[in-house]
Enzyme design. Structure first.
Site, PDB file in Angstrom:
ATOM      1  N   ASP A 210      -4.932  40.689 126.322  1.00  0.00           N
ATOM      2  CA  ASP A 210      -4.631  39.541 127.211  1.00  0.00           C
ATOM      3  C   ASP A 210      -5.001  38.237 126.510  1.00  0.00           C
ATOM      4  O   ASP A 210      -5.613  38.246 125.453  1.00  0.00           O
ATOM      5  CB  ASP A 210      -5.457  39.668 128.507  1.00  0.00           C
ATOM      6  CG  ASP A 210      -6.955  39.788 128.186  1.00  0.00           C
ATOM      7  OD1 ASP A 210      -7.426  40.918 128.058  1.00  0.00           O
ATOM      8  OD2 ASP A 210      -7.627  38.754 128.005  1.00  0.00           O
ATOM      9  N   ASP A 212      -7.083  36.016 127.876  1.00  0.00           N
ATOM     10  CA  ASP A 212      -8.223  35.536 128.657  1.00  0.00           C
ATOM     11  C   ASP A 212      -7.696  34.590 129.748  1.00  0.00           C
ATOM     12  O   ASP A 212      -6.712  34.929 130.401  1.00  0.00           O
ATOM     13  CB  ASP A 212      -9.279  34.882 127.744  1.00  0.00           C
ATOM     14  CG  ASP A 212     -10.663  34.884 128.399  1.00  0.00           C
ATOM     15  OD1 ASP A 212     -11.030  35.920 128.976  1.00  0.00           O
ATOM     16  OD2 ASP A 212     -11.350  33.853 128.361  1.00  0.00           O
TER      17      ASP A 212
HETATM   18  N1  ADE Z   1     -11.710  42.789 127.280  1.00  0.00           N
HETATM   19  C1  ADE Z   1     -10.376  42.702 127.329  1.00  0.00           C
HETATM   20  N2  ADE Z   1      -9.985  41.446 127.659  1.00  0.00           N
HETATM   21  C2  ADE Z   1     -11.121  40.723 127.813  1.00  0.00           C
HETATM   22  C3  ADE Z   1     -11.390  39.389 128.146  1.00  0.00           C
HETATM   23  N3  ADE Z   1     -10.408  38.509 128.376  1.00  0.00           N
HETATM   24  N4  ADE Z   1     -12.681  38.984 128.219  1.00  0.00           N
HETATM   25  C4  ADE Z   1     -13.680  39.864 127.962  1.00  0.00           C
HETATM   26  N5  ADE Z   1     -13.477  41.151 127.658  1.00  0.00           N
HETATM   27  C5  ADE Z   1     -12.217  41.580 127.570  1.00  0.00           C
END
Ligand code: ADE
Length: 272
Positions: A210, A212
Site C-alpha cells: 500500500d 500508507d
Molecule cells: N504493513 C503494511 N503496510 C503498512 C503500513 N502502511 N504501515 C505499517 N505497516 C504496514
C-alpha cells in the site's frame, strides 16, 4: 569455512515455503521464552534452510507481542548463519508501487514497547548497527528477486513503527517528506538489531502492499487493501526463496562485512 544455513522469517501472508525437502517442524525453547511458532527445517537444493512464521501460523502475534528475542535466539541455536526477513510494508514513494519488493538497507527505529537487546543484566554490550543489513546477503536477495522477475528496488530506508494502528496522515508525511523514509512496517525492529547482537547476517525483503496514508489518489491504508496485494506478494516471495540456493555460497569464509564478529569489541563487562 562456514556452512551457510539460511533462515527465512516470514511476515503477514507468508506462513510456509514451497519445495523444502526433508521437512520437519521443530520446537525450540530459549531462555527468552518460546519463539512465535515451531520452526520448519529442511533443505532446498542442498542448502539447509529454516522457516519461522513471524506472527505464528494463524497470525496469533501482533507486531508488539512477537517474541523477537526468542525468535533470533532459536535460529542461532539451530545453527543459522543468515537471516532473511520477508515482511509486508507501506510505501512512501510513488515509484515504489504495491506489488514491488524493496531490499532494505537502512532503518529508523520508532518502536518503543519491545525488548531490544540480549544484553543489559549481568553483561553490557554495545554493537554497531550503523549498517544494520548485510550487503552480501542483500545482493543475494536482489539477484534471487531479479531471477524471479519480481519488480524490485535495491536499497531503501524502512521506518519501523510500533503499531498496531497505522500512521496518522501527519506522521506519514513527516516520515516521507522530512525523514526521507522509503517504506514503513511494524516488525523489522528490533529484529535486525537482535540479529546483529547474535552475530547473524540479516537482510530484509519488504513487500509493498500500500501507499500508507500520504497518497492523494490512493486513500488511507486499511487491512482489506493490504490483503488484496498480500496473496500475490506471498507467491513472489516463495519464488524468491526458491532462487536463493543458486545465488548463495553454500560454504563460505567469514562475513566480509563483519556481521559474524559483531561482538568482538562490543562487550564492556569484565570477564569473571
Ligand atoms: N504493513 C503494511 N503496510 C503498512 C503500513 N502502511 N504501515 C505499517 N505497516 C504496514
Amino acid at each position: 569455512m562456514t556452512t551457510t544455513k539460511i533462515a527465512v522469517i516470514g511476515g503477514s501472508g507468508l506462513y510456509d515455503i514451497d519445495g523444502l525437502e526433508d521437512q520437519e517442524w521443530v520446537e525450540v525453547d530459549t531462555p527468552w521464552g518460546k519463539p512465535s511458532d515451531a520452526i520448519l527445517t529442511g533443505t532446498l537444493q542442498g542448502l539447509p534452510i529454516c522457516f519461522l512464521p513471524r506472527h505464528g501460523r494463524g497470525h496469533v502475534h501482533g507486531p508488539t507481542t512477537v517474541p523477537y528475542r526468542a525468535n533470533i535466539d532459536a535460529l542461532k541455536r539451530l545453527g543459522v548463519t543468515d537471516v532473511i526477513s520477508i515482511s509486508a510494508c507501506g510505501s512512501f514513494r510513488e515509484e515504489m508501487a504495491p506489488g514491488d519488493f524493496v531490499i532494505v538497507d537502512q532503518f529508523i527505529d520508532r518502536t518503543f514497547a519491545r525488548e531490544k537487546s540480549f544484553f543489559g543484566t549481568g553483561c553490557a554490550a554495545h554493537v554497531s548497527v550503523a549498517h544494520p543489513t548485510c550487503d552480501r546477503l542483500r545482493a543475494a536477495c536482489l539477484s534471487a528477486a531479479l531471477d524471479a522477475t519480481i519488480p524490485v528496488h535495491d536499497g531503501g530506508t524502512y521506518l519501523a513503527m510500533e503499531g498496531p494502528q497505522f500512521s496518522t496522515l501527519a506522521e506519514s508525511k513527516l516520515y516521507r517528506d522530512n525523514w526521507g523514509c522509503d517504506v514503513i512496517g511494524m516488525t523489522n525492529m528490533p529484529e535486525a538489531k537482535l540479529a546483529r547482537e547474535a552475530e547473524l547476517c540479516y537482510a530484509s525483503v519488504a513487500m509493498i502492499t500500500d501507499y500508507d496514508s500520504w497518497h492523494p489518489d490512493h486513500g488511507e491504508v486499511d487491512v482489506t487493501r493490504i490483503i488484496e496485494t498480500l496473496h500475490g506478494n506471498a507467491d513472489k516471495a516463495k519464488s524468491l526463496v526458491l532462487g536463493l540456493p543458486a545465488v548463495l555460497n553454500h560454504a563460505r569464509d567469514t562475513c566480509p562485512h563483519g556481521c559474524d564478529r559483531a561482538l568482538e569489541y562490543a562487550i564492556l563487562t569484565a570477564p569473571e
